[in-house]
Design a protein around this motif. Structure first.
Motif, PDB file in Angstrom:
ATOM      1  N   HIS A 158     -23.145 -26.075  -9.035  1.00  0.00           N
ATOM      2  CA  HIS A 158     -22.693 -26.301 -10.525  1.00  0.00           C
ATOM      3  C   HIS A 158     -21.910 -27.486 -10.510  1.00  0.00           C
ATOM      4  O   HIS A 158     -22.137 -28.241 -11.400  1.00  0.00           O
ATOM      5  CB  HIS A 158     -21.975 -24.975 -10.666  1.00  0.00           C
ATOM      6  N   CYS A 198     -19.329 -20.939 -19.450  1.00  0.00           N
ATOM      7  CA  CYS A 198     -19.247 -21.930 -18.185  1.00  0.00           C
ATOM      8  C   CYS A 198     -18.098 -23.033 -18.595  1.00  0.00           C
ATOM      9  O   CYS A 198     -17.763 -23.321 -19.898  1.00  0.00           O
ATOM     10  CB  CYS A 198     -20.491 -22.894 -18.411  1.00  0.00           C
ATOM     11  N   VAL A 254     -17.320 -25.621 -18.119  1.00  0.00           N
ATOM     12  CA  VAL A 254     -17.450 -27.116 -18.212  1.00  0.00           C
ATOM     13  C   VAL A 254     -18.125 -27.437 -19.480  1.00  0.00           C
ATOM     14  O   VAL A 254     -17.817 -28.087 -20.319  1.00  0.00           O
ATOM     15  CB  VAL A 254     -18.543 -27.744 -17.295  1.00  0.00           C
ATOM     16  N   CYS A 255     -19.078 -26.486 -19.974  1.00  0.00           N
ATOM     17  CA  CYS A 255     -20.043 -26.978 -21.271  1.00  0.00           C
ATOM     18  C   CYS A 255     -19.796 -25.860 -22.082  1.00  0.00           C
ATOM     19  O   CYS A 255     -20.254 -25.842 -23.293  1.00  0.00           O
ATOM     20  CB  CYS A 255     -21.318 -27.217 -20.890  1.00  0.00           C
ATOM     21  N   CYS A 292     -25.564 -27.045 -17.624  1.00  0.00           N
ATOM     22  CA  CYS A 292     -25.287 -28.010 -16.532  1.00  0.00           C
ATOM     23  C   CYS A 292     -26.329 -28.064 -15.494  1.00  0.00           C
ATOM     24  O   CYS A 292     -26.281 -29.191 -14.816  1.00  0.00           O
ATOM     25  CB  CYS A 292     -23.772 -27.446 -15.961  1.00  0.00           C
TER      26      CYS A 292
HETATM   27 ZN   LIG Z   1     -22.173 -25.726 -18.109  1.00  0.00          ZN
END
Ligand SMILES: [Zn+2]
Length: 289
Positions: free
Chosen positions: A187, A249, A251-252, A272
């Motif tokens: 990831h 997630c 991150v996104c 991702c």
């Molecule tokens: Zn992500």
């Protein structure tokens, strides 16, 4: 399952408490956990503990020329105890205790190795050299070893026709990375777990190498100084995709997805890692046919 960062933290924790102490007795409770018989487990009594080190996911406790080597497997854990009674507890189906180490001294302290569940994998070895343990002898390089550089990582992957997820967690290729941290490393590297290792470009290999080091070092840093009992919760908190199916997630914001296999599963973020496309889940597609 404890992986490199947790075993590293356990090693530091045990080093502080065990080194210089004398073992009063090692009591195997679940006999199946003890994998060796020569030297006998009773030979550890009366010996002074020396260094405690890690080999991949194995703990290695040296005591007067012998080594007590432990692999915690999936559901094994270690608990520090005080006021241990001299007699070992009786084995029973509901008792998760696999082995107890009692130290000499008025505190009657020591540790218990426990294993939850019915699938028993916890393994304990009493050997003269750690390398006598087959799982230790076959370990690949340790990703946190200062000598482990990009060139070595590249050499490990070249010609490797398996999917990168399987390669990362193969202890013979790389020591210490398991199912959870391979998900996390992939990831962090924004890479599909299904990618064939040999197909990685130079740039991708460098990105994966960077993600491997950063992910593991950060996890070791978070675990440092924690007591054995706190490590499991800390591991869970630190994971971004592993074990987080259906959650966003970090991150996104995409939903973390899962692919199930017969005895394990992997988690990943489609945005991702896989260009937004869900990975084929063979078990699922068989069910749909
Ligand atoms: Zn992500």
């Amino acid at each position: 399952m404890p992986e490199l960062p947790e075993v590293e933290a356990l090693t530091a924790y045990l080093s502080q408490r065990l080194t210089g102490r004398v073992i009063a007795e090692v009591q195997p409770v679940a006999i199946s956990a003890l994998k060796t018989y020569d030297p006998p487990v009773t030979a550890l009594a009366g010996r002074t503990v020396g260094p405690v080190v890690r080999h991949g996911k194995f703990l290695d406790i040296e005591a007067g020329g012998l080594h007590l080597v432990v692999h915690l497997a999936r559901a094994g854990w270690l608990r520090w105890k005080e006021g241990l009674p001299p007699l070992p507890p009786r084995p029973s189906a509901r008792n998760p205790l696999a082995l107890r180490v009692r130290l000499e001294g008025p505190e009657a302290d020591g540790f218990d190795l426990t294993e939850a569940g019915t699938r028993k994998g916890l393994a304990v070895y009493v050997v003269r050299e750690a390398a006598e343990v087959p799982g230790v002898a076959r370990l690949g390089p340790d990703p946190l070893d200062p000598g482990f550089d990009l060139a070595r990582f590249r050499a490990l992957l070249s010609g490797e026709r398996r999917r990168i997820k399987g390669v990362l967690r193969d202890q013979g290729v790389l020591a210490g990375v398991g199912n959870a941290y391979s998900d996390e490393v992939l990831h962090a590297a924004r890479m599909s777990p299904y990618k064939l290792a040999a197909d990685l470009s130079d740039e991708e290999t460098a990105r994966l190498f960077e993600a491997l080091g950063t992910t593991l070092r950060e996890a070791v840093e978070r675990s440092r100084g924690l007591a054995a009992g706190e490590l499991k919760a800390e591991k869970k908190l630190g994971l971004r995709v592993h074990g987080r199916t259906g959650q966003p997630c970090p991150v996104c914001g995409d939903t973390v997805r899962e692919v199930s296999f017969a005895d394990s599963s992997l988690q990943y973020c489609p945005t991702c890692q896989t260009g937004g496309r869900p990975l084929a889940d063979r078990r699922l597609s068989r069910l749909l046919k």
